[in-house]
Motif scaffolding. Structure first.
Motif, PDB file in Angstrom:
ATOM      1  N   PRO A   1       0.805  -1.231   0.000  1.00  0.00           N
ATOM      2  CA  PRO A   1       0.000   0.000   0.000  1.00  0.00           C
ATOM      3  C   PRO A   1       0.838   1.281   0.000  1.00  0.00           C
ATOM      4  O   PRO A   1       0.392   2.315  -0.459  1.00  0.00           O
ATOM      5  CB  PRO A   1      -0.814  -0.115   1.300  1.00  0.00           C
ATOM      6  CG  PRO A   1      -0.074  -1.089   2.161  1.00  0.00           C
ATOM      7  CD  PRO A   1       0.681  -1.997   1.251  1.00  0.00           C
ATOM      8  N   GLN A   2       2.082   1.219   0.514  1.00  0.00           N
ATOM      9  CA  GLN A   2       2.865   2.449   0.660  1.00  0.00           C
ATOM     10  C   GLN A   2       3.354   2.995  -0.689  1.00  0.00           C
ATOM     11  O   GLN A   2       3.528   2.248  -1.642  1.00  0.00           O
ATOM     12  CB  GLN A   2       4.116   2.206   1.520  1.00  0.00           C
ATOM     13  CG  GLN A   2       3.838   1.819   2.939  1.00  0.00           C
ATOM     14  CD  GLN A   2       3.652   0.316   3.124  1.00  0.00           C
ATOM     15  OE1 GLN A   2       3.509  -0.436   2.162  1.00  0.00           O
ATOM     16  NE2 GLN A   2       3.605  -0.107   4.367  1.00  0.00           N
ATOM     17  N   THR A   3       3.579   4.314  -0.703  1.00  0.00           N
ATOM     18  CA  THR A   3       4.193   4.936  -1.880  1.00  0.00           C
ATOM     19  C   THR A   3       5.616   5.344  -1.501  1.00  0.00           C
ATOM     20  O   THR A   3       5.857   5.814  -0.385  1.00  0.00           O
ATOM     21  CB  THR A   3       3.418   6.208  -2.270  1.00  0.00           C
ATOM     22  OG1 THR A   3       2.057   5.858  -2.366  1.00  0.00           O
ATOM     23  CG2 THR A   3       3.894   6.761  -3.591  1.00  0.00           C
ATOM     24  N   PHE A   4       6.535   5.170  -2.446  1.00  0.00           N
ATOM     25  CA  PHE A   4       7.945   5.484  -2.179  1.00  0.00           C
ATOM     26  C   PHE A   4       8.395   6.666  -3.008  1.00  0.00           C
ATOM     27  O   PHE A   4       7.946   6.850  -4.146  1.00  0.00           O
ATOM     28  CB  PHE A   4       8.818   4.273  -2.510  1.00  0.00           C
ATOM     29  CG  PHE A   4       8.641   3.205  -1.511  1.00  0.00           C
ATOM     30  CD1 PHE A   4       9.534   3.066  -0.469  1.00  0.00           C
ATOM     31  CD2 PHE A   4       7.529   2.388  -1.575  1.00  0.00           C
ATOM     32  CE1 PHE A   4       9.325   2.104   0.497  1.00  0.00           C
ATOM     33  CE2 PHE A   4       7.311   1.432  -0.619  1.00  0.00           C
ATOM     34  CZ  PHE A   4       8.215   1.282   0.422  1.00  0.00           C
ATOM     35  N   LEU A   5       9.307   7.419  -2.422  1.00  0.00           N
ATOM     36  CA  LEU A   5       9.883   8.556  -3.123  1.00  0.00           C
ATOM     37  C   LEU A   5      11.365   8.276  -3.310  1.00  0.00           C
ATOM     38  O   LEU A   5      12.029   7.785  -2.382  1.00  0.00           O
ATOM     39  CB  LEU A   5       9.722   9.821  -2.281  1.00  0.00           C
ATOM     40  CG  LEU A   5       8.289  10.109  -1.820  1.00  0.00           C
ATOM     41  CD1 LEU A   5       8.270  11.287  -0.882  1.00  0.00           C
ATOM     42  CD2 LEU A   5       7.405  10.367  -3.030  1.00  0.00           C
ATOM     43  N   LEU A   6      11.835   8.592  -4.495  1.00  0.00           N
ATOM     44  CA  LEU A   6      13.211   8.259  -4.804  1.00  0.00           C
ATOM     45  C   LEU A   6      13.834   9.429  -5.543  1.00  0.00           C
ATOM     46  O   LEU A   6      13.179  10.049  -6.385  1.00  0.00           O
ATOM     47  CB  LEU A   6      13.145   7.050  -5.724  1.00  0.00           C
ATOM     48  CG  LEU A   6      14.312   6.137  -5.815  1.00  0.00           C
ATOM     49  CD1 LEU A   6      13.800   4.725  -5.900  1.00  0.00           C
ATOM     50  CD2 LEU A   6      15.091   6.444  -7.044  1.00  0.00           C
ATOM     51  N   ALA A   7      15.082   9.744  -5.231  1.00  0.00           N
ATOM     52  CA  ALA A   7      15.734  10.857  -5.931  1.00  0.00           C
ATOM     53  C   ALA A   7      17.239  10.657  -5.947  1.00  0.00           C
ATOM     54  O   ALA A   7      17.812  10.100  -5.004  1.00  0.00           O
ATOM     55  CB  ALA A   7      15.402  12.172  -5.234  1.00  0.00           C
ATOM     56  N   ASP A   8      17.865  11.085  -7.040  1.00  0.00           N
ATOM     57  CA  ASP A   8      19.329  11.173  -7.115  1.00  0.00           C
ATOM     58  C   ASP A   8      19.636  12.657  -7.015  1.00  0.00           C
ATOM     59  O   ASP A   8      19.173  13.447  -7.862  1.00  0.00           O
ATOM     60  CB  ASP A   8      19.849  10.629  -8.454  1.00  0.00           C
ATOM     61  CG  ASP A   8      19.657   9.123  -8.569  1.00  0.00           C
ATOM     62  OD1 ASP A   8      19.342   8.484  -7.552  1.00  0.00           O
ATOM     63  OD2 ASP A   8      19.824   8.603  -9.692  1.00  0.00           O
ATOM     64  N   LEU A   9      20.409  13.056  -6.002  1.00  0.00           N
ATOM     65  CA  LEU A   9      20.605  14.495  -5.774  1.00  0.00           C
ATOM     66  C   LEU A   9      21.845  14.773  -4.927  1.00  0.00           C
ATOM     67  O   LEU A   9      22.576  13.862  -4.554  1.00  0.00           O
ATOM     68  CB  LEU A   9      19.353  15.109  -5.108  1.00  0.00           C
ATOM     69  CG  LEU A   9      18.591  14.322  -4.037  1.00  0.00           C
ATOM     70  CD1 LEU A   9      19.437  13.852  -2.901  1.00  0.00           C
ATOM     71  CD2 LEU A   9      17.429  15.120  -3.530  1.00  0.00           C
TER      72      LEU A   9
END
Ligand SMILES: Cc1cc2nc3c(=O)[nH]c(=O)nc-3n(C[C@H](O)[C@H](O)[C@H](O)COP(=O)(O)OP(=O)(O)OC[C@H]3O[C@@H](n4cnc5c(N)ncnc54)[C@H](O)[C@@H]3O)c2cc1C
Length: 503
Positions: free
Chosen positions: A177-185
């Protein structure tokens, strides 16, 4: 219709590229196609496990991967009142040349594996199996279509696999159910050279060292009260402040995305002449960095078997061992990542208490033990994978037992350099024992008709069975197919007639 191929590889992600490299090393005729026009530039999977490096060493990729990657990484676990440090390298695994987790962006890994050599902008749209091959329809970017005929097709085409759908293979499981956030920064204020995990009562946040295309990869669970939809830098900063407190400043994102995780496995890995490998066969949470690694090892389990059959030195029965060996590995990864993910994200009060209060107290004690860390690392590193229950793993007479490699185990790099013996593609017979006379006539029978397929090595007292005499047959993927004590090679010949027949 073009000339029939031995193998059509659909998908040029890490799985397809590893398979293509192995098929190339055996001189099999193949094509590798990918619907995307360009190589992937996103970081995606960023940890390469020791077993993957071992498996890729024989194809000449490991040194380049190690040179480009970052291996001296510590894990810093930021708990509410303390920070725990855990080295992800040099933890007492003395039987591998790669005793560390290698951090490298997936884009770089695909570049090293030869991503530039795939036919891009070429999509598989349809396939139909016939008795002696598979007829595939592929479409190019300009909408022209071509019929490709291949003896075998391997779907390395990821989670939404067309090959899987065309072969009618179910993909069973569920979405989390969870939503994930992903970033290269870039992140100001974060200690370099370490991976950082912030485990708080509100949620989890990770920063992994990347190097390229940005210094850091950020991964977080979106808090339930945060807005849905696309993510921006402001939202990421807000979440970081919530999980970490002040002190970290995010900037210059190269890539930001939102995604849902699934836990699904293919009901079968083979349907006649069609095979599935990598994400086409299993997808799961990134817990433990297993996804890409499992896919590459699927490919390297299958490639040499396809090559053997196409060249007349393998049977259908050998191809069947692909599913027998890799489906249990896929199921274990699905189970393990599901458990780790569920514990890490559960809102159940008992699990939360154990995770947030007990684990921080017990973890430092557990981490002090090199043996415990080594045991955990062996599982995650995929060094512990074995095929002992495979029909192609046979213990011969007087086979050594406890504490020594058995049929189905991987060839350890003990003494150091032993794995180098088996770098040449093909099977390898290891003869171990001091001052042992190996019967020449039997050795002639073993090698007859197998020039270029089987190499014999006399180890003396060196090697994994110091006492000897022991003979062990290593398959092209670095696992023992047959192990027996003594110098009688008759049963070995029976094994070879079945699994490495001569024409
Ligand atoms: C956002 C994101 C983050 C991730 N983070 C991690 C991580 O931190 N750690 C980890 O281990 N894993 C991670 N993964 C998973 C990891 O990237 C995959 O396990 C890995 O890429 C699987 O490789 P593959 O070659 O099997 O499939 P893919 O990499 O998906 O490659 C499949 C290829 O097939 C091509 N294709 C698809 N359909 C067709 C068709 N019909 N015809 C021709 N070509 C086709 C696609 O263009 C693609 O290039 C992440 C994945 C995503 C999406």
């Amino acid at each position: 219709m073009t000339e029939p191929l031995d193998v059509l590889v659909v998908g040029a992600g890490p799985t397809g590229l590893a398979l293509a490299a192995q098929l190339r090393s055996y001189g099999v005729t193949f094509r590798i196609i990918d619907r995307s026009l360009d190589l992937a530039h996103e970081s995606r999977a960023l940890a390469i496990q020791p077993r993957t490096l071992e498996a890729l060493a024989g194809l000449g990729f490991a040194d380049e991967l190690v040179a480009r990657g970052n291996q001296a990484v510590q894990l810093r676990m930021h708990l509410p009142r303390r920070v725990l440090s855990l080295p992800l390298f040099d933890i007492g695994c003395d039987d591998t040349p790669y005793p560390f987790l290698l951090f490298l962006s997936q884009a770089e890994t695909e570049d090293v594996l030869g991503g530039q050599r795939a036919e891009r902008g070429t999509e598989l749209v349809k396939l139909s199996a016939e008795d002696d091959g598979v007829v595939c329809v592929v479409r190019r970017g300009d909408s022209t279509e071509e019929q490709v005929r291949a003896r075998y097709v391997v779907g390395c085409d990821g989670a939404h696999s067309t090959v899987r759908a065309e072969a009618g293979i179910a993909f069973e499981g569920r979405a989390y159910p969870q939503t994930f956030l992903l970033a290269d920064l870039e992140v100001d204020g974060l200690e370099a050279g370490a991976a950082h995990a912030y485990l708080t009562a509100v949620g989890m946040l990770f920063f992994f060292p990347l190097g390229s295309p940005a210094s850091w990869r950020m991964l977080a669970i979106r808090p339930p009260d945060a807005p849905d939809g696309d993510v921006d830098l402001g939202q990421l900063q807000e979440i970081t402040d919530r999980y970490v407190g002040e002190g970290l400043r995010l900037r210059d994102p190269v890539w930001m995305t939102v995604f849902r995780l699934h836990n699904r496995g293919a009901a079968r890995y083979r349907s006649g002449r069609v095979f599935l490998a990598g994400d086409a066969a299993h997808i799961h949470s990134p817990a433990g960095a297993q996804g890409m690694n499992t896919g590459i090892q699927d490919a390297l389990n299958l490639g040499w078997k396809l090559a053997a059959v196409c060249r007349g030195n393998g049977t259908e029965e050998l191809l069947d061992t692909y599913e027998a060996e890799r489906a249990p590995v896929g199921r274990t990864v699905l189970r393990f990542t599901d458990r780790a993910f569920t514990i890490g994200t559960s809102r159940n009060p008992v699990i939360r208490l154990a995770r947030n209060r007990l684990a921080p107290l017990l973890a430092p004690l557990a981490l002090r033990s090199t043996r415990l860390r080594g045991a955990a690392f062996r599982t995650l590193s995929e060094l512990a994978i074995h095929y002992r229950r495979s029909p192609a793993s046979v213990a011969g007479p007087h086979a050594p037992r406890r504490g020594r490699p058995r049929a189905g185990d991987r060839l350890p790099d003990l003494p150091r350099g032993l794995q180098g013996y088996t770098a040449i593609p093909g099977w390898h017979l290891l003869l171990a024992g001091q001052d042992v006379v190996w019967p020449e006539r039997s050795l002639d029978v073993v090698t007859r008709g197998r020039a270029g397929l089987l190499t014999v090595h006399w180890l003396g007292s060196e090697g994994p069975w110091p006492g000897g005499p022991v003979h062990g047959l290593v398959r092209p993927d670095g696992y023992f197919g047959y192990v027996a004590g003594g110098t009688d090679l008759e049963e070995l010949c029976v094994y070879l007639d079945r699994w490495l027949p001569t024409e």
